[in-house]
Design a protein around this motif. Sequence first.
Motif, short mmCIF file in Angstrom:
data_model
loop_
_atom_site.label_atom_id
_atom_site.label_comp_id
_atom_site.label_asym_id
_atom_site.label_seq_id
_atom_site.Cartn_x
_atom_site.Cartn_y
_atom_site.Cartn_z
N PHE A 1 0.83 -1.21 0.00
CA PHE A 1 0.00 0.00 0.00
C PHE A 1 0.87 1.26 0.00
O PHE A 1 1.91 1.29 0.66
CB PHE A 1 -0.89 0.05 1.25
N PRO A 2 0.43 2.32 -0.69
CA PRO A 2 1.13 3.61 -0.56
C PRO A 2 1.01 4.12 0.88
O PRO A 2 0.09 3.73 1.61
CB PRO A 2 0.36 4.53 -1.52
N LYS A 3 1.95 4.98 1.25
CA LYS A 3 1.99 5.51 2.63
C LYS A 3 0.66 6.15 3.04
O LYS A 3 0.20 5.98 4.17
CB LYS A 3 3.10 6.57 2.76
N ALA A 4 0.03 6.87 2.11
CA ALA A 4 -1.21 7.57 2.45
C ALA A 4 -2.30 6.60 2.84
O ALA A 4 -3.08 6.83 3.78
CB ALA A 4 -1.66 8.43 1.27
N ILE A 5 -2.35 5.48 2.14
CA ILE A 5 -3.39 4.49 2.45
C ILE A 5 -3.07 3.79 3.76
O ILE A 5 -3.94 3.56 4.60
CB ILE A 5 -3.54 3.51 1.26
N GLU A 6 -1.78 3.49 3.97
CA GLU A 6 -1.40 2.91 5.26
C GLU A 6 -1.77 3.84 6.41
O GLU A 6 -2.25 3.39 7.45
CB GLU A 6 0.11 2.61 5.30
N ALA A 7 -1.55 5.13 6.19
CA ALA A 7 -1.85 6.10 7.25
C ALA A 7 -3.36 6.11 7.53
O ALA A 7 -3.81 6.15 8.68
CB ALA A 7 -1.37 7.48 6.85
N GLU A 8 -4.15 6.06 6.45
CA GLU A 8 -5.60 6.06 6.62
C GLU A 8 -6.07 4.79 7.35
O GLU A 8 -6.92 4.85 8.24
CB GLU A 8 -6.26 6.17 5.24
N LEU A 9 -5.46 3.66 6.98
CA LEU A 9 -5.81 2.41 7.66
C LEU A 9 -5.40 2.48 9.13
O LEU A 9 -6.14 2.06 10.02
CB LEU A 9 -5.13 1.22 6.98
N GLN A 10 -4.22 3.02 9.36
CA GLN A 10 -3.72 3.14 10.73
C GLN A 10 -4.70 3.94 11.59
O GLN A 10 -4.98 3.58 12.73
CB GLN A 10 -2.36 3.85 10.70
N ALA A 11 -5.23 5.01 10.99
CA ALA A 11 -6.17 5.86 11.73
C ALA A 11 -7.49 5.14 12.01
O ALA A 11 -8.16 5.41 13.00
CB ALA A 11 -6.43 7.14 10.94
N LEU B 1 -7.87 1.61 12.15
CA LEU B 1 -7.71 0.37 12.91
C LEU B 1 -7.24 0.65 14.33
O LEU B 1 -6.65 1.70 14.60
CB LEU B 1 -6.69 -0.53 12.20
N PRO B 2 -7.45 -0.30 15.24
CA PRO B 2 -6.89 -0.15 16.58
C PRO B 2 -5.36 -0.15 16.51
O PRO B 2 -4.78 -0.65 15.54
CB PRO B 2 -7.41 -1.37 17.35
N SER B 3 -4.73 0.40 17.52
CA SER B 3 -3.28 0.61 17.47
C SER B 3 -2.50 -0.68 17.28
O SER B 3 -1.45 -0.69 16.66
CB SER B 3 -2.83 1.28 18.77
N PHE B 4 -3.02 -1.79 17.81
CA PHE B 4 -2.24 -3.04 17.73
C PHE B 4 -2.44 -3.78 16.41
O PHE B 4 -1.84 -4.81 16.17
CB PHE B 4 -2.56 -3.96 18.92
N ALA B 5 -3.33 -3.27 15.52
CA ALA B 5 -3.53 -3.91 14.22
C ALA B 5 -2.55 -3.34 13.21
O ALA B 5 -2.11 -2.20 13.33
CB ALA B 5 -4.96 -3.69 13.75
N SER B 6 -2.21 -4.15 12.20
CA SER B 6 -1.25 -3.70 11.20
C SER B 6 -1.97 -3.07 10.02
O SER B 6 -2.91 -3.64 9.48
CB SER B 6 -0.41 -4.88 10.72
N PRO B 7 -1.53 -1.88 9.57
CA PRO B 7 -2.16 -1.25 8.42
C PRO B 7 -1.57 -1.74 7.11
O PRO B 7 -1.90 -1.22 6.05
CB PRO B 7 -1.83 0.23 8.63
N ARG B 8 -0.64 -2.69 7.19
CA ARG B 8 -0.02 -3.17 5.96
C ARG B 8 -0.77 -4.37 5.41
O ARG B 8 -1.56 -5.01 6.10
CB ARG B 8 1.45 -3.50 6.23
N ASN B 9 -0.52 -4.66 4.16
CA ASN B 9 -1.14 -5.77 3.47
C ASN B 9 -0.34 -7.04 3.77
O ASN B 9 0.87 -7.03 3.57
CB ASN B 9 -1.13 -5.48 1.96
N PRO B 10 -0.92 -8.15 4.22
CA PRO B 10 -2.33 -8.37 4.50
C PRO B 10 -2.81 -7.64 5.76
O PRO B 10 -2.09 -7.58 6.75
CB PRO B 10 -2.39 -9.89 4.71
N VAL B 11 -4.04 -7.09 5.68
CA VAL B 11 -4.58 -6.27 6.76
C VAL B 11 -5.33 -7.15 7.76
O VAL B 11 -6.31 -7.80 7.42
CB VAL B 11 -5.56 -5.22 6.21
N ASP B 12 -4.79 -7.18 8.99
CA ASP B 12 -5.44 -7.93 10.07
C ASP B 12 -6.30 -6.97 10.88
O ASP B 12 -5.78 -6.20 11.69
CB ASP B 12 -4.36 -8.58 10.94
N ILE B 13 -7.60 -6.99 10.65
CA ILE B 13 -8.51 -6.11 11.40
C ILE B 13 -8.52 -6.51 12.87
O ILE B 13 -8.83 -5.69 13.73
CB ILE B 13 -9.95 -6.19 10.82
#
Lengths: 704, 704
Positions: B332-342, B344-356
Amino acid sequence: MTIASLLNPASVAIIGASENSDKIGGRPLRYLQEFGFQGEIYPINPSRQTVQGLVCFPSLDALPAVPETVIIAVAGESAIAAVEACAAAGVAAAIIMASGFGELGEDGKRTEAYMRTVAHQANMRLVGPNSQGLANFGNGAVLNFSTMFIESPPADGPVACISQSGAMSVVPYGLLRARGIGVRHVHATGNDCDVSVGELAAEVVQDPEVRLLLLYLETLADPEALARAAQVARERDVPIIALKSGRSEDGRRAASSHTGAIANSDRVVDAFFARNGIWRARGTQELVRATELYLQGWHPEGRNLAVISNSGATCVLAADAAEHAGLPLATFPKAIEAELQATLPSFASPRNPVDITAALLTDSTLFSKVLPTAGKDPNVDLFLIGIPVSGKGYDFPRFASDTSAFIRDRGKPVALAAPQSKVREAFSAQGVPVFETEDQAIDALAQFVDHQRLIQRARRTLPITLRPTSVGCSATLDESAALDYIEQTGVPVARHKLCHNAEEAIDFLAASSGSIVLKACSRHIPHKSDHGLVKLGIADADTLNVAFAELVTGIEQLGHRFDGILACEQIKGERELMIGGHIDPTFGAVVVIGDGGILVEAMPDNAVLLPPIDEGSVRDALRSLRIAPLFEGVRGQQALDSAAVTKVAQAVAELLASSVTDIQSVDINPLIVDATGAWAVDALIEVASTNETQDAKRPTITTK
Amino acid sequence: MTIASLLNPASVAIIGASENSDKIGGRPLRYLQEFGFQGEIYPINPSRQTVQGLVCFPSLDALPAVPETVIIAVAGESAIAAVEACAAAGVAAAIIMASGFGELGEDGKRTEAYMRTVAHQANMRLVGPNSQGLANFGNGAVLNFSTMFIESPPADGPVACISQSGAMSVVPYGLLRARGIGVRHVHATGNDCDVSVGELAAEVVQDPEVRLLLLYLETLADPEALARAAQVARERDVPIIALKSGRSEDGRRAASSHTGAIANSDRVVDAFFARNGIWRARGTQELVRATELYLQGWHPEGRNLAVISNSGATCVLAADAAEHAGLPLATFPKAIEAELQATLPSFASPRNPVDITAALLTDSTLFSKVLPTAGKDPNVDLFLIGIPVSGKGYDFPRFASDTSAFIRDRGKPVALAAPQSKVREAFSAQGVPVFETEDQAIDALAQFVDHQRLIQRARRTLPITLRPTSVGCSATLDESAALDYIEQTGVPVARHKLCHNAEEAIDFLAASSGSIVLKACSRHIPHKSDHGLVKLGIADADTLNVAFAELVTGIEQLGHRFDGILACEQIKGERELMIGGHIDPTFGAVVVIGDGGILVEAMPDNAVLLPPIDEGSVRDALRSLRIAPLFEGVRGQQALDSAAVTKVAQAVAELLASSVTDIQSVDINPLIVDATGAWAVDALIEVASTNETQDAKRPTITTK
């Protein structure tokens, strides 16, 4: 205290017990009561008098007795305090369900280490943290908060699932329950800060009702316990199938030795499972697809298949699938073919695969005649029955009972492939393993017989010497030193000499029977060919002088330290092999054997072995290679000397085993092999070093 | 008359009509009435007044009109007579259901040829014999006796199944119907004495409702028709998946040329399907597993996968399965990772594969936020949603409708993996393709995108020149003649000379720049190395004299005709390749390109190509090889000259195409290749011969 406290506790307390059975602290209480647990249950919650109809206690100290096992359903600091309280009270084992520890990083790992220390000092064992809990449906000890036991009601049975992941403990459970298979154990251990999957497995396989063990692993931190479990399982005839995830990540480790690059930890895991008779499933489907075959208790002697179908297309497709899966179609003896010929209509073939044809429609007894006739062939080990179409007129309930009778009579594996669910249901009701299509059935049969063979082989082979060790910095010996070193361990090495000037090399050439090779020798250039620092086929002094000068210039241009020029007799063999070894941080010594040359990473063809290495292991490894035909002799060439190759592999294994603290890796590449022997002509050795820039010290040899 | 008469007849007569709808002559009558056929139905049976409520006629002549299509449900001689009667009456097409013809042997084949002749003289087409019949559920023209349409009631839909086998026409039908998928066409053509599967396919793919065509083939007698069908299918965007059985038998043909042995007809079938954009399924499961993906009309631009799950284990397993299937995980591009990070809960990873994570349990909106966010990445082409566990608290009906909305919005492929049937059902009801496990979903996604790419490639490539020809006896040219011959076609050949005494060879050596090779030359010894009849590295006259004498003695000892000793300049390249070609009886010219040397059969590494051969085809072929890295350059070696290799492959293709009546096969092995070119140093040519013992005539070259 033993792991048994976790599987069959006399009493269970739940710290953080909840009235709400949809909460982590509530669901185990519901399950313990619903699934028939006979021991004492002590809910602990300071703010309640009763929980789910049971008397509730304010604290562990307030209980009428010390519980054998405790579920810790509180989080964070409260969980740590609960561990301390359990240890102080003399609890045998505790399950920490809360997440937020080791899986988040180093801080969490330190907390886990603290809890483990507290527990061990009190002789208590810990499951988790981050554990979904354990579930034993044999006695109702369901110390588990998974929702799956509501979605898919449990039934006691012969399968056990043990997983680090909560999801992957209940996924195989759910898939098997949907097929009507009973599951006794469903354990999710979480972060394995103390009790590991391997340790739990060693206990579970001793349950006399367990006949198949399924594992899901994300790490393999405790291979010794798993090896022990596997040994007990082999003795008790309980096959183990393991799904170990994370293949894709493991393949990408950087390593300066070829062996390190080739034998990444995932391939070592493959070798470890194989050596222990554990089948490694490639995915979730492979974990569960052959369960019905495993549960029959069959022990096929070979892998020859007979196929019987009422469709010619199924016969051909089954033959294709069998070839793909490596199951040979048996050739019936003449007498059996004659008997089949007499039974079948004239246009049907009495050969394997047997096409009964649509004549089955007019004579429902054909099936019950053909199967036992084919079954008389002692060379047939496995049977596939394919019924792709069955409608009005086909007496498939009779086929099912005839098949069942045949199985009882002969005890040989039989599988049905039928896309129609009602046909499958009829056979399944008679205890026959069923599949939708012939390819699925044959893949499952192949897995089953291949696994049986793996288990047999594991029974005959010495257990692996596991010597995990920490891997620190390493330094590289120069080639001359490396060749001298492996020669001392008994590996035949080409005659060689480290020369510091051209005159020394000319003397070496004069004493040689043929041409020689010159190689620039520097511990800083492990892969000389990449830099043009190898000169082949030098037969006279003039050529030698030119080559020598070029090599010296070449090294100087690379700016590396000059250790000398290695002169080496040029050995002409049939093939360049590679034998290497390295120290894996989990498993200890690992040996790689395969095709050699400079393309071992670009075009890999090799096998991974775990010491001790016997002749059979090397033979199997060589047979698994693409270059296997060279060891049989091909196109007029004599067979390569596999005995010589075996001795080199064993020498490398001993060298690593005898000096694990010094040697990190060994690459012998190429090992020149022909019909009469094997000779190392190049070697790379990495040794442990406290400082990467420091020159490597020569390791001491402790054996040989 | 056209094939259309079979798919949409205005009237149908049944010769051998039966009152009993369980008989072959009764079931089509039942189906025609039950499934809404609107045309005229004429039962023919001399012994009845009515059949199944319809007026019955004594003969074809007695009908009020000539029927467009006739079902021949009588057997043996009566069937032949019925064909004659239909031809005489002016019937457009007839379906012969009876078996007992070509499948039993030569007599039956002759009868089939007779019926075909009778039909063609009257401009009538024949399906069968041994045909289960055709079925078009779009208009009720169900001229078919399969019981499966009772077992699994039909529903009109976008899938068509065409099969030679009756069973394999209804097996995919049954499997798809069980999944709720509508199937319009189910045709079983039997022995294909006239209308072939290919011809019928070319008609069926023009049905505007058909969006996926599944084929089952046991022979491929009419590749031209199938190639035409594939072309129409590509134009209409109808993917074709074919299951061609009999792989295991085809692999065992004996052949004296390497190319003949390597390019057995099954590998040529592979090449034929690939070239036409047809996906070749390896078994029944692969034929049907990805149907739901195909029917969505998706056209993914690439193969990058994003994985979203509420389980970390599913994420890791999906990553493993994706790597195995060759689907890269998108970064994922940084912007999408940042959006996922925002999100998801802090302990989840915003990277692919995405563990909700299990946080989904407390926030059901997480799913509907994460999927569209990941969906913003333009580099993601495919999505896998893994829901391994879903119980109380998980709002999976909402996840399903959110997924459906995402698909409508983005038009990108999404698949669900969920072991719980109720989760799958919720997603399936929303039109999302569903699978039990992540490995199944990913295998299906990979097949789907790989097939799309195959179709794209077929659209860009010239159609194959099919030139089937009968292969008779063959004779071998001596090596000298073979080298001269291929040199004329433009293949660079090492300088060589056929020498009849040592003096000639010494003159050749004197004129050479380096050492030379001597090879005994006899058309009766195609594989000289096996007999020690090759002497390498000859650099002086003394060595030459000894070698020459040894070769002469060697040939004499083998008792073969002595054509001379071939002297050849020794070319030092980086790798020995092999390029060969032969005439396949079905497909005509076939070219093989791959690793060379004497082990091409023992350790094969090659690809099969069908002419015309463009640069892209050769590039793809080279990329598919184990030795592919050599064409990129590896470990300091320069890349091998793929342009030179391409030219040789094209020359071999032209040579075969221009002279199909003479040349049966060509082996250039080795073709020595380095970074600057490719040179043939040995060649074997087989030419057609009316008498195997006769000396081969040199073929004439018609082009170049």
